[in-house]
Write an enzyme that holds these catalytic residues in place. Structure first.
Site, PDB file in Angstrom:
ATOM      1  N   ASP A 297      73.773   5.098  60.506  1.00 13.32           N
ATOM      2  CA  ASP A 297      73.786   3.869  59.734  1.00 13.32           C
ATOM      3  C   ASP A 297      73.252   2.768  60.640  1.00 13.32           C
ATOM      4  O   ASP A 297      73.252   2.889  61.870  1.00 13.32           O
ATOM      5  CB  ASP A 297      75.210   3.568  59.250  1.00 13.32           C
ATOM      6  N   TRP A 298      72.824   1.677  60.037  1.00 14.19           N
ATOM      7  CA  TRP A 298      72.103   0.644  60.775  1.00 14.19           C
ATOM      8  C   TRP A 298      73.027  -0.060  61.771  1.00 14.19           C
ATOM      9  O   TRP A 298      73.923  -0.815  61.392  1.00 14.19           O
ATOM     10  CB  TRP A 298      71.480  -0.352  59.801  1.00 14.19           C
TER      11      TRP A 298
END
Length: 817
Positions: A230-231
């Site tokens: 995930d970012w």
């Protein structure tokens, strides 16, 4: 050239570079070896692609216009694999036209609590339903040459402290509830990529959790795709490589690649592990973009003609899908409406619908249809605002005007819902109530108009204090850009509603299973309720609910009959007949539940193990067959580390919801046994006989087979760069920085949300502080801040921080020249 030979041609620097994004949306390209980049875009209910500019930061140039389809909470109410497949296929065609190789979705985290701010983006509280529907979505997307990234792996069931929280979960619960949907998608649909989540599980962050990313995902389930982060969830990149994290997103500007390269050079990272990571990504790059060196000598393929899509046609698809997702919760005979009646629509949501949630899934929509405009194609409908979409308190003039209009009408339809700021990515809900302005106006209208209908626009359950005063309730959920048209067609009987709730609507927050343990503490969140999530909990403790899992009414009726159960040893075949016994054509979702009332293992009363949506004309009947394999009767034996079937009698129930069971039967399974390493009833008395929402420490430790981790930070405990401002806000200098950070957030938004921007700044890990501060605080300044939070080298660190523009002595920001 083989893939192995291609990787052999890459330098160590190039391989390390390949473990992180080139920017926010693309993988690295290596021109020297003609390796192209691939592009990802946010989903999952529309293609959120950033406009093509030189600036690839997340919000630099806005996003392209796309079609916004119903969000996952709405889609799940269709209980229709075909709907998910159709959506997947439509999204894939749009991706191809927009040069997107991977769409980031579906999001399949379990709805542990109705307070999770991102529940609108998740499918269900039930892992079986989630796995089946998500598998259809993935197959739909990938059959058209576009990849998916199934997210967020795993146990990302809250937004509060999502970047730092450690989920404390026993092994059985993890496998049965929080991993099984991912397992189903991996085994049934072979997704090209998975996205690991920010949080940790039992002490290890998921981005460097070898048990999760390698041992379970690859070794047990046989996963062949690649794992992206995930970012901003990458920690120490080289440890992620060891654990099985293939791609860190977004790009770190080279620091993660440098970490990997140095780890290989100093011998702490085996280069063969790095080669595996690179190979996993290259396989998919070649699938989407074709790497020339891997196809030397092959016949050159004709250049593919760029796909096109028609916005208007896809809008029609969105409308068709939305019509299957709306749930008729209550109807005492007022619906469908007669077009000749004097009808008034009340509430600004009738004119300005809320049709999607806030956060990374937010779509710049092609065309937005309102219920009011759509309804006026069928009848002469009046409109009164009554309250604004974001109103907390009633405007008395608007309210009086609405009540007067309701009194004069023959039918009042109130459009209520949750404002954007109530539910969003980045933070959780504060409660289950609608804004009081809406509840109060509905009460006033009901006093003067018995023919009142409420249409709800929300992404997750709400309480309904006026439920006994209204005639009908239509749950529209966040139904996408064409939801207004779908809603109007249902209200006027042009479409027969067929949606079913994929989540339980509780009577109150105090009734929910994790009420004592959500969102947890500073360090941990304890999943003490274990497997008793959603209807599994409400049924175990016989608790009344507002509306049960699987509930949904129709304008026609259905009759169930002729249940037959055939035990074929390796599987159980269940047959029954369903008939449309009413006067309208319609669809019924037939639901099959399995339960074991007595045994050596504590279990849910019943669990969904089969479903089918059947369309029938009036008087038409059909035979339905569902097959139950061994997994349908299994529990996960943590002691043996495998799935086991306990011998004995199982209840088979078929019906219209989890609490409307029309047919019942039994089947007896003669298996080799339930295993020997079981917790007995006297060891886990509350799980066997009591309320799993209230579990004593000793019993939870017995379930965990480990001590309960320290939930909060102890006095004097050292903080790290993996902590957040939220963690340090009670320290001497943390209080000042926390206050200044909140001040600096004013006027800023993230993906359209002010509150999301603030929570991301306050809850992101300190190592990302330089990025979130827009470069104002350097990496050196961040480390100095950490030193101050730990009360170390105060004079030296104050000077370094002051150089970054923060005067912690006077508690103010310094304007740089």
């Amino acid at each position: 050239m083989t893939l192995k030979e291609l990787i052999g041609q890459m330098t160590l620097e190039e391989k390390a570079k390949f473990t992180e994004g080139a920017n926010a949306w693309e993988t690295p390209a290596i021109d020297r070896l003609s390796i192209p980049s691939i592009r990802v875009a946010d989903g999952p209910h529309g293609v959120r692609k950033q406009n093509d500019t030189g600036d690839t930061s997340p919000e630099a140039a806005g996003t392209v216009t796309s079609v916004c389809f119903p969000s996952a909470s709405a889609l799940a109410a269709s209980f229709n694999r075909g709907v998910f497949a159709s959506l997947g296929e439509t999204l894939a065609k749009e991706c191809r036209a927009l040069d997107v190789d991977i769409i980031l979705g579906p999001a399949i985290n379990i709805k542990r609590s109705p307070l999770c701010g991102r529940n609108f983006e998740y499918v269900s509280e039930d892992p079986y339903l989630t796995g089946e529907l998500a598998s259809a979505y993935v197959k739909g997307v990938q059959r058209h040459g576009v990849g998916v990234s199934v997210k967020h792996f795993a146990a990302n069931n809250q937004e509060k402290r999502r970047m730092t929280i450690n989920a404390v979960i026993d092994e059985r619960t993890l496998r049965e509830i929080y991993l099984s949907a991912f397992e189903a998608v991996v085994k049934q649909a072979d997704p090209d990529s998975l996205m690991c989540s920010y949080n940790g599980i039992n002490g290890t962050f998921n981005s460097q959790n070898k048990k999760l990313l390698k041992d379970i995902l690859r070794e047990e389930w046989g996963y062949k795709g690649f794992v992206m982060s995930d970012w901003g969830s990458v920690h120490e990149r080289s440890l992620g490589v060891v654990a099985g994290l293939d791609l860190g997103m977004p790009g770190s500007g080279g620091s993660d690649a440098k970490n990997v390269e140095e780890a290989v050079l100093n011998g702490t990272l085996d280069e063969e592990l790095l080669d595996e990571v690179v190979a996993n990504i290259l396989k998919k790059v070649d699938k989407y973009k074709r790497i020339p060196l891997l196809h030397e000598g092959e016949k050159t393929q004709e250049q593919e003609i760029k796909s096109q899509f028609n916005y208007s046609e896809d809008h029609k698809v969105a409308r068709k899908i939305a019509s299957e997702c709306m749930v008729l919760l209550k109807n005492e005979g007022l619906l469908p409406l007669n077009t000749s009646e004097k009808i008034v629509f009340i509430g600004e949501y009738a004119r300005k619908p809320r049709f999607q949630g806030a956060g990374s899934s937010h779509i710049d929509s092609f065309r937005i249809s309102s219920p009011l405009a759509a309804a006026r194609h069928f009848a002469d409908v009046r409109y009164k605002k009554g309250f604004g979409c974001d109103d907390e308190k009633l405007d008395e003039k608007l309210a009086e005007d609405a009540v007067l209009a309701a009194r004069k009408a023959s039918v009042a339809v109130v459009f209520a819902g949750l404002p954007d700021e109530y539910e969003s990515e980045g933070y959780d809900r504060d409660g289950l109530n609608l804004p009081e302005a809406q509840n109060e106006l509905i009460r006033r209208i009901c006093r003067v108009q018995p023919n009142t209908i409420v249409c709800l626009q929300n992404g997750s359950p709400v309480t309904m204090p006026w439920i006994n005063s209204v005639n009908a309730i239509l749950e529209c959920y966040l139904a996408g850009e064409a939801g207004g048209e779908a809603c109007a067609k249902i209200l006027f009987g042009k479409t027969n509603p067929s949606g079913k709730l994929a989540e339980t609507f509780p009577m109150s927050l105090a009734d929910t299973p994790c009420r004592e343990n959500f969102p947890g503490h500073a360090k941990t969140v304890e999943y003490r309720e274990a497997i008793y999530v959603g209807y599994r909990y409400y049924d175990k403790v016989s608790k009344n609910v507002l509306f049960p899992f699987g509930h949904g009414l129709s304008y026609t009726t259905f009759a169930y009959s002729d249940l037959k159960i055939n035990n074929k040893v390796e599987e159980v075949e269940v047959n029954f007949r369903i008939k449309n016994s009413g006067q309208r054509a319609g669809a019924e979702v037939c639901q099959l539940y399995v339960g074991k009332p007595v045994g050596q293992v504590h279990r849910a009363v019943r669990e969904l193990k089969g479903f089918e949506k059947i369309y029938l004309e009036p008087g038409e009947e059909r035979d339905v067959t569902m097959i139950l394999d061994k997994r349908a009767f299994s529990y996960y034996s943590a002691g043996e580390g495998e799935w086991a079937v306990e011998p004995g009698t199982y209840h088979i129930s078929v019906g219209s919801s989890s609490r409307d069971l029309r047919l019942r039967g039994v089947v007896t399974l003669d298996t080799e046994g339930a295993g020997v390493k079981l917790h007995k009833a006297d060891e886990l008395p509350t799980y066997f006989f009591g309320d799993p929402a209230v579990i004593p420490d000793e019993e939870f430790e017995t379930l965990l087979c480990a001590p309960i981790p320290e939930p909060d930070y102890l006095p004097g405990e050292k903080f790290t760069l993996y902590n957040s401002l939220e963690d340090v806000k009670d320290t001497k200098f943390g209080k000042v920085v926390y206050r200044l950070a909140k001040m600096a957030c004013k006027g800023h938004t993230l993906l359209g949300s002010r509150k999301m921007f603030e929570t991301n700044v306050l809850e992101t890990q300190l190592r990302n502080f330089s990025t979130w501060s827009g470069g104002m605080v350097s990496e050196e300044g961040t480390k100095a801040l950490l030193g101050l939070f730990n009360n170390e080298d105060i004079e030296k660190n104050l000077k370094i921080v002051a150089a970054s523009g923060i005067d912690l002595v006077k508690g103010r920001l310094i304007k740089k020249k």
